[in-house]
Write a protein that holds these residues in place. Structure first.
Motif, mmCIF file in Angstrom:
data_model
loop_
_atom_site.group_PDB
_atom_site.id
_atom_site.type_symbol
_atom_site.label_atom_id
_atom_site.label_comp_id
_atom_site.label_asym_id
_atom_site.label_seq_id
_atom_site.Cartn_x
_atom_site.Cartn_y
_atom_site.Cartn_z
ATOM 1 N N GLU A 166 -3.995 -8.257 1.999
ATOM 2 C CA GLU A 166 -5.017 -7.635 1.161
ATOM 3 C C GLU A 166 -5.142 -6.141 1.466
ATOM 4 O OE1 GLU A 166 -8.466 -9.906 2.051
ATOM 5 O OE2 GLU A 166 -7.880 -11.633 0.820
ATOM 6 N N LEU A 167 -5.118 -5.786 2.748
ATOM 7 C CA LEU A 167 -5.262 -4.393 3.146
ATOM 8 C C LEU A 167 -4.077 -3.547 2.683
ATOM 9 C CD1 LEU A 167 -6.670 -4.946 6.737
ATOM 10 C CD2 LEU A 167 -7.882 -3.863 4.839
ATOM 11 N N VAL A 168 -2.882 -4.123 2.726
ATOM 12 C CA VAL A 168 -1.697 -3.396 2.246
ATOM 13 C C VAL A 168 -1.837 -3.110 0.753
ATOM 14 C CG1 VAL A 168 0.767 -3.618 1.744
ATOM 15 C CG2 VAL A 168 -0.089 -4.189 4.013
ATOM 16 N N GLU A 169 -2.235 -4.112 -0.021
ATOM 17 C CA GLU A 169 -2.386 -3.932 -1.462
ATOM 18 C C GLU A 169 -3.458 -2.884 -1.777
ATOM 19 O OE1 GLU A 169 -3.259 -7.772 -2.999
ATOM 20 O OE2 GLU A 169 -1.212 -8.544 -2.743
ATOM 21 N N GLN A 170 -4.582 -2.962 -1.085
ATOM 22 C CA GLN A 170 -5.671 -2.014 -1.320
ATOM 23 C C GLN A 170 -5.270 -0.593 -0.916
ATOM 24 O OE1 GLN A 170 -8.963 -3.680 0.861
ATOM 25 N NE2 GLN A 170 -8.991 -5.538 -0.386
ATOM 26 N N SER A 171 -4.528 -0.480 0.184
ATOM 27 C CA SER A 171 -4.102 0.838 0.651
ATOM 28 C C SER A 171 -3.094 1.456 -0.309
ATOM 29 C CB SER A 171 -3.503 0.737 2.054
ATOM 30 O OG SER A 171 -4.463 0.293 2.994
ATOM 31 N N ARG A 172 -2.195 0.640 -0.837
ATOM 32 C CA ARG A 172 -1.231 1.154 -1.817
ATOM 33 C C ARG A 172 -1.969 1.654 -3.063
ATOM 34 N NH1 ARG A 172 3.869 0.345 -0.240
ATOM 35 N NH2 ARG A 172 4.458 -1.562 0.887
ATOM 36 N N ALA A 173 -2.961 0.899 -3.507
ATOM 37 C CA ALA A 173 -3.731 1.304 -4.681
ATOM 38 C C ALA A 173 -4.469 2.612 -4.410
ATOM 39 C CB ALA A 173 -4.714 0.206 -5.068
ATOM 40 N N ARG A 174 -5.030 2.760 -3.206
ATOM 41 C CA ARG A 174 -5.753 3.980 -2.854
ATOM 42 C C ARG A 174 -4.799 5.171 -2.835
ATOM 43 N NH1 ARG A 174 -10.450 4.193 -0.068
ATOM 44 N NH2 ARG A 174 -10.915 2.454 -1.479
ATOM 45 N N PHE B 207 -8.793 3.378 7.290
ATOM 46 C CA PHE B 207 -8.310 4.308 6.265
ATOM 47 C C PHE B 207 -9.062 4.096 4.953
ATOM 48 C CE2 PHE B 207 -5.395 4.421 2.544
ATOM 49 C CZ PHE B 207 -5.314 5.795 2.390
ATOM 50 N N LEU B 208 -9.185 2.850 4.541
ATOM 51 C CA LEU B 208 -9.882 2.539 3.290
ATOM 52 C C LEU B 208 -11.356 2.925 3.371
ATOM 53 C CD1 LEU B 208 -8.233 -0.925 2.557
ATOM 54 C CD2 LEU B 208 -7.964 1.158 1.182
ATOM 55 N N SER B 209 -11.966 2.646 4.507
ATOM 56 C CA SER B 209 -13.375 2.989 4.684
ATOM 57 C C SER B 209 -13.582 4.505 4.674
ATOM 58 C CB SER B 209 -13.880 2.395 6.000
ATOM 59 O OG SER B 209 -15.205 2.804 6.264
ATOM 60 N N SER B 210 -12.674 5.226 5.324
ATOM 61 C CA SER B 210 -12.821 6.679 5.458
ATOM 62 C C SER B 210 -12.529 7.428 4.164
ATOM 63 C CB SER B 210 -11.898 7.196 6.565
ATOM 64 O OG SER B 210 -12.229 6.622 7.810
ATOM 65 N N THR B 211 -11.826 6.793 3.234
ATOM 66 C CA THR B 211 -11.488 7.458 1.963
ATOM 67 C C THR B 211 -12.267 6.874 0.785
ATOM 68 O OG1 THR B 211 -9.585 5.952 1.686
ATOM 69 C CG2 THR B 211 -9.168 8.085 2.734
ATOM 70 N N GLU B 212 -13.269 6.086 1.082
ATOM 71 C CA GLU B 212 -14.019 5.389 0.020
ATOM 72 C C GLU B 212 -14.726 6.367 -0.915
ATOM 73 O OE1 GLU B 212 -17.210 1.696 -0.343
ATOM 74 O OE2 GLU B 212 -16.805 2.630 1.597
ATOM 75 N N GLN B 213 -15.162 7.526 -0.397
ATOM 76 C CA GLN B 213 -15.923 8.487 -1.201
ATOM 77 C C GLN B 213 -15.054 9.582 -1.812
ATOM 78 O OE1 GLN B 213 -19.114 8.023 -1.920
ATOM 79 N NE2 GLN B 213 -19.073 6.153 -0.694
ATOM 80 N N VAL B 214 -13.768 9.341 -1.919
ATOM 81 C CA VAL B 214 -12.874 10.395 -2.392
ATOM 82 C C VAL B 214 -13.140 10.769 -3.848
ATOM 83 C CG1 VAL B 214 -11.007 8.870 -3.189
ATOM 84 C CG2 VAL B 214 -10.464 11.169 -2.321
ATOM 85 N N LYS B 215 -13.692 9.859 -4.629
ATOM 86 C CA LYS B 215 -13.974 10.146 -6.033
ATOM 87 C C LYS B 215 -15.433 10.524 -6.272
ATOM 88 C CE LYS B 215 -10.289 7.262 -7.955
ATOM 89 N NZ LYS B 215 -9.950 6.169 -8.888
ATOM 90 N N ASN B 216 -16.148 10.770 -5.194
ATOM 91 C CA ASN B 216 -17.558 11.128 -5.299
ATOM 92 C C ASN B 216 -17.791 12.507 -4.680
ATOM 93 O OD1 ASN B 216 -20.331 11.225 -5.492
ATOM 94 N ND2 ASN B 216 -20.712 9.680 -3.910
ATOM 95 N N PRO B 217 -17.634 13.576 -5.476
ATOM 96 C CA PRO B 217 -17.760 14.936 -4.933
ATOM 97 C C PRO B 217 -19.110 15.233 -4.313
ATOM 98 C CG PRO B 217 -16.805 14.948 -7.142
ATOM 99 C CD PRO B 217 -17.317 13.567 -6.902
ATOM 100 N N ARG B 218 -20.124 14.457 -4.666
ATOM 101 C CA ARG B 218 -21.466 14.728 -4.144
ATOM 102 C C ARG B 218 -21.684 14.113 -2.762
ATOM 103 N NH1 ARG B 218 -25.280 13.870 -9.564
ATOM 104 N NH2 ARG B 218 -24.199 15.423 -10.864
#
Length: 272
Positions: A135-143, A72-83
Motif C-alpha cells: 500500500e505504501l509503495v502504491e501511495q508513494s508512487r502516486a505522490r 514521506f507520505l506524512s511529511s508531504t501531505e500538505q504539498v497542495k495546500n499553500p496556506r
C-alpha cells in the motif's frame, strides 16, 4: 544413500550454501531523504534469494523501509495546500525525492513480492509488513507522480513572478504616453495571480485590485498626488476600465500543467 541421491544432496547443499552466501554478500544501500533514513538490499539486482536471509533481518529491513515511506507520505501531505505552515517543507522534500525515491520503491516492491515465496512469509509480522508495504509503495508512487506535475507548476509560477516586471515595463512603454495625465484611466497591463487576486495597472500610477474571495475591486492611488490631481480622479471610471479589460489579455500566473507549458512557450518566444 545411493549415488543419485548423494549427488542431489550435494548439489542441493551447494545451492543452498551459494544462495546464503550470495544473500549475505549483497551490499546494503543506505538511503536518506530529509531527516529520514533506511537501509535496504537489492537482492534481485544481485541475483540473490531473499529467502536465504535470516528472517529477523528481512523483517527489520522491510519495516524500516515501510516507516520511511510512511514518514514521506506524512511529511508531504500538505504539498497542495499553500496556506499550510508545512507546505514549503513538503515541496522541498518532494524535490529531493524526485529522481531518487523511485529506485527505493522498485527494490522494495521487488523484495515484498519475493518474500511472499519464502517459508516464513506467513509467520510473525510478515503478512502485515507485506500488506502495508504494498500500500505504501502504491501511495508513494502516486505522490511522486502528482509531485512531478506540481513542481513543474511551482517552477512556472516562480518564473512568471520573476519575469513579470519586464512584461509590465514593456507594456508601459508600448501603451503609455511619456507623461501620462492623472485621471486619464489609460490601462496598460493586468495580471492575475494563482490565488485569484487580480491587478489592473494604469498609466497614471493608479491600480485597481480585486481580492481572492470575490470582493469588490478597489482603487489604489499612487503616493504624492497633489490636491488638484486628486480632484481629477474618478474612481468609477477606473473600475469600469478594469471591468472592461479583455480577460484573454490578462497576464495569468500558471495554475496547471497546461498553463506552465504555455508560460514556457511564451518565455522561449521572448528569448528569456
Amino acid at each position: 544413500m545411493n549415488f543419485v541421491s548423494r549427488k542431489l544432496w550435494i548439489v542441493g547443499g551447494m545451492s543452498l550454501a551459494l544462495g546464503a552466501c550470495a544473500a549475505k554478500n549483497v551490499a546494503p544501500v543506505r538511503y536518506s531523504l530529509g531527516l529520514m533514513r533506511a537501509e535496504y538490499h537489492d537482492y534481485a539486482g544481485a541475483r540473490a534469494n531473499i529467502c536465504d536471509v535470516e528472517p529477523r533481518a528481512v523483517s527489520d529491513e522491510l519495516g524500516a523501509v515501510n516507516k520511511l515511506l510512511a514518514d514521506f507520505l506524512s511529511s508531504t501531505e500538505q504539498v497542495k495546500n499553500p496556506r499550510s505552515v508545512d507546505h514549503g517543507r513538503a515541496v522541498e522534500l518532494l524535490k529531493e525525492a524526485t529522481g531518487s525515491l523511485d529506485k527505493v520503491l522498485d527494490v522494495h516492491q521487488s523484495n515484498l513480492r519475493e518474500v511472499r515465496k519464502c517459508g516464513f512469509a506467513t509467520s510473525g509480522a510478515f503478512p502485515e509488513l507485506a500488506k502495508q508495504g504494498t500500500e505504501l509503495v502504491e501511495q508513494s508512487r502516486a505522490r511522486l507522480t502528482g509531485s512531478t506535475q506540481l513542481l513543474a507548476v511551482k517552477e512556472a509560477q516562480r518564473k512568471w513572478l520573476e519575469e513579470a516586471p519586464q512584461r509590465e515595463q514593456t507594456a508601459r512603454q508600448t501603451w503609455c504616453a511619456k507623461n501620462p495625465e492623472v485621471g486619464s484611466t489609460d490601462l496598460y497591463y493586468a495580471r492575475k495571480y494563482a490565488d485569484g487576486h487580480t491587478e489592473w495597472l494604469f498609466c497614471d500610477g493608479h491600480i485597481v485590485r480585486s481580492t481572492t474571495n470575490g470582493g469588490e475591486p478597489t482603487l489604489v492611488s499612487p503616493e504624492g498626488l497633489s490636491a488638484r490631481e486628486r480632484r481629477k480622479v474618478r474612481p468609477p471610471r477606473y473600475l469600469d476600465a478594469a471591468q472592461g479589460y479583455p480577460a484573454e489579455e490578462i497576464d495569468k500566473q500558471p495554475t496547471s500543467v497546461a498553463g506552465a507549458a504555455a508560460t514556457s512557450d511564451v518565455s522561449a518566444a521572448s528569448g528569456n
